[in-house]
Structure formats: C-alpha cells, structure tokens
Design a protein around this motif. Structure first.
Motif: not given
Length: 214
Positions: A201, A203-213
């Motif tokens: 979870e 890793d998923k949150i970090k990836y989502t945050s990275k993509v959204s930025n």
C-alpha cells in the motif's frame, strides 16, 4: 597429546576453506544489498550472520548418518558446515535475494528448499539454499558448499525460540508447547502477510503521488 594435536590441526586446516567461502558469499550479499539500495532505494537485507559448524557438531552429524568420522566424509556429506542466515523485513525480499544469488554466474545452486510456501509441520518457515561458492586459491579454484537460510525478522524470532525450547527439553518438546509454538507460527505468518500488505500500500500511495505531481 601429539596425536590429538595433529588431528585438531588436520580438522582446523580442512575447515579453513569454509571460512574463505563465507568471506566470498558475505561479500556478494553485501554488494547485492548496496546495489539494490542504490537502484531501488530499498535494502532487502536487514542483517547477515554467518558461522562455521563446530568440529564436534560435524562429527556428531557424521555419526548420526552412520558414516566414518573423517574430514573427507565431512566435505562430501555435510553440506551445512558453512552457514549464512539472512534476515529481511518482507517475504518478497526473500525471493528477491534468492533470485539475485541464483543468477550469479560463478555460483552453483545445488538445492533449494522453500519452507515458506511449504512450512514444516511445526510451523517453521524459511527459504534454504545450498550453494557451491568458488574459493580462489594461489594455484587452484575450489567450489565449497555453503548453506544460506533466508527469512523475515519475525520468522527468525520464532525459529530462535523454537531452537531454544528444542534443546531445553532435549528434543522432546511437551505436546502443549508444540501447540503453542504452532499457534505462534501462525501468528508470525499473519504478521508477515500484514506487513507485506502495508508495504504494498505504501508503494501504491508513493507511485500515485509521484504520477499526480508529473
């Protein structure tokens, strides 16, 4: 006394090769860990502990196997004289380390036993590998067997407790304690599963945050 000293020196010199093999595999593990940290910003290895089996333990093992107590038989039939225990935070790291070690060109994997997917009856879980590690000497190269046990911190804690109880009761653990140890092993499995879930979870949150930025 001289005969005893000669025998002691014979075994001491014969086991020196295993010390060199441990040096080789420990170097490889540390390099792989640092490389993984550099590329993925994550250390799959939390701790490495290595040991060479005491000569008396080797002799006892040969006796249990019904073999003559010789250095030659020890080299041929006792594959865990040199041992390394690797502890990780997550189960996925265990398989990543297994994959990285097995892919080394100069290492031969003799045997793999997966007690994580197939736990022992008492609840023991770990991944065991027997490797042949090259030891480069002045005039030759010898391949020396080394056992590697890879497990999570939680698995290692359980195994350490079970080992202590096993010897306190001279290998005959009361049935009540066997049941308690099995329950504890089930708890460890549930804990590892939960930690794996949380890590996924994150890793998923970090990836989502990275993509959204982006």
């Amino acid at each position: 006394m001289d005969v005893f000293q000669d025998k002691f020196n014979h075994w001491k010199n014969g086991l020196l090769m295993y010390k060199f093999a441990l040096d080789e595999i420990n170097t490889k593990l540390n390099i792989l860990n640092e490389e993984f940290q550099f590329i993925h910003n994550h250390n799959p290895i939390e701790h490495i502990k290595s040991r060479i089996k005491d000569p008396s333990s080797i002799m006892n093992k040969l006796n249990r196997k019904g073999l003559s107590v010789t250095l030659e038989n020890a080299r041929s039939y006792v594959l865990d004289i040199a041992g390394v225990r690797v502890t990780c935070s997550f189960v996925r790291d265990i398989y990543k380390i297994h994959e990285m070690i097995a892919s080394q060109d100069d290492i031969n994997v003799i045997q793999t036993k997966d007690y994580i997917k197939n736990p022992k009856e008492n609840g023991y879980r770990s991944l065991h590998m027997i490797l042949e590690v090259p030891v480069f000497l002045a005039n030759r190269t010898e391949y020396v067997p080394v056992e590697i046990q890879i497990r999570t911190i939680a698995m290692d804690t359980w195994a350490s407790l079970e080992h202590k109880i096993f010897y306190k009761f001279d290998q005959d653990i009361p049935e009540k304690l066997k049941k308690e140890l099995k329950l504890a092993a089930d708890t460890v499995t549930a804990l590892d599963d939960k930690m794996e879930y949380i890590n996924t979870e994150v890793d998923k949150i970090k990836y989502t945050s990275k993509v959204s930025n982006v």
